[in-house]
Scaffold this motif. Structure first.
Motif, PDB file in Angstrom:
ATOM      1  N   LYS A  61       0.870  -1.177   0.000  1.00  0.00           N
ATOM      2  CA  LYS A  61       0.000   0.000   0.000  1.00  0.00           C
ATOM      3  C   LYS A  61       0.907   1.227   0.000  1.00  0.00           C
ATOM      4  N   VAL A  64      -2.473   4.872   0.794  1.00  0.00           N
ATOM      5  CA  VAL A  64      -3.880   4.499   0.648  1.00  0.00           C
ATOM      6  C   VAL A  64      -4.698   5.152   1.755  1.00  0.00           C
ATOM      7  N   ARG A  91     -11.585   1.648   3.202  1.00  0.00           N
ATOM      8  CA  ARG A  91     -10.539   2.132   2.304  1.00  0.00           C
ATOM      9  C   ARG A  91     -11.246   2.439   0.984  1.00  0.00           C
TER      10      ARG A  91
END
Length: 183
Positions: A61, A64, A91
């Motif tokens: 990630k 993010v 997310r």
């Protein structure tokens, strides 16, 4: 910031996990009186996650965005006890991933003894790959004995049911004994 997140590494990735949360912004509001409380919380941040070490290190990630929302309601009135919480973790960026968690527990005091029954549930909604969704629930029976004003002994029995779309950890049962002491 965690340079070796063992939980993520052992349960999900089978490798070393380094994770950093940045730009954390949030707050909470709590309302309470002598016998109850209600709390609302919201938080937003970005996460960087790296897997492995050395030449095998990869980005999982990179900045993010993630949002967390929660509501908690608790009652401790006379002999009746209620504990509850609902959380949603989102997310919103692709790949979109949503986690919903809640629990509710109720008990009734008999003198120094407090038996409680609690139910909790975790479910993931991974939009890009439903076969990767984790889902489980747990029934928890506890018996707490407040044998002194500053000490309690607790016996707990958990029944964990794995209902994930993949073989996550399987079903499990556990017995735990704890001694709580306030200094």
């Amino acid at each position: 910031s965690d340079k070796d997140n063992r939980m993520l590494g052992q349960i999900y990735y089978g490798d070393k996990v380094e994770e950093k949360w940045k730009g954390i912004f949030g707050g909470f509001v709590e309302l309470s009186n002598d016998w109850g409380s209600l709390r609302f919380v919201a938080m937003s941040n970005k996460v960087d996650r790296f897997l492995g070490t050395g030449a095998a290190r990869s980005v999982n990630k990179d900045g993010v965005k993630q949002n967390f929302y929660g509501i908690t309601a608790n009652v401790d009135h006379g002999n009746f006890v209620l504990r509850s919480e609902i959380n949603r973790f989102v997310r919103p960026d692709a790949p979109k991933d949503i986690y919903n968690v809640y629990f509710v527990g109720a008990g009734y005091r008999f003198g120094d003894w407090l038996p409680m029954l609690t139910y909790s549930r975790f479910s993931e909604d991974f939009k890009d790959d439903p076969t990767a969704n984790e889902k489980h629930n747990t029934w928890i029976a506890t018996l707490r004995w407040d044998f002194r004003a500053d000490s309690a002994l607790k016996l707990q029995y958990d029944v964990f049911k794995d209902k994930s779309a993949f073989p996550f950890v399987g079903n499990a049962k556990a017995i735990a004994i704890s001694l709580d002491h306030v200094f």
